[in-house]
Design a protein around this motif. Sequence first.
Motif: not given
Length: 76
Positions: A34, A36-37, A63, A65-70
């Motif tokens: 996954k 990240s951005a 992709d 997830t928002i949780y992964n990014e946080q």
Amino acid sequence: TDYSNNGIRKVIMEKRALVKHVLGDEKETIVIIKPSAESSYKQVVSILDEMLITNVTRYVLMDATIYNEQLLASIK
């Protein structure tokens, strides 16, 4: 971590050994990738190269997830 023998490759090999111990066959290993951005194209290609180098034949690229990014942001 990095892409050296003591970096992500070591982690992948340790997880493959664990899968072999638990399931009897390291080919049962599945890796979820996954990016990240902030990940670069080169980093994605490098991790895909690691799948080849470590003989991981079952992986998915999806992709984050928002949780992964946080979660990633919280450990930086």
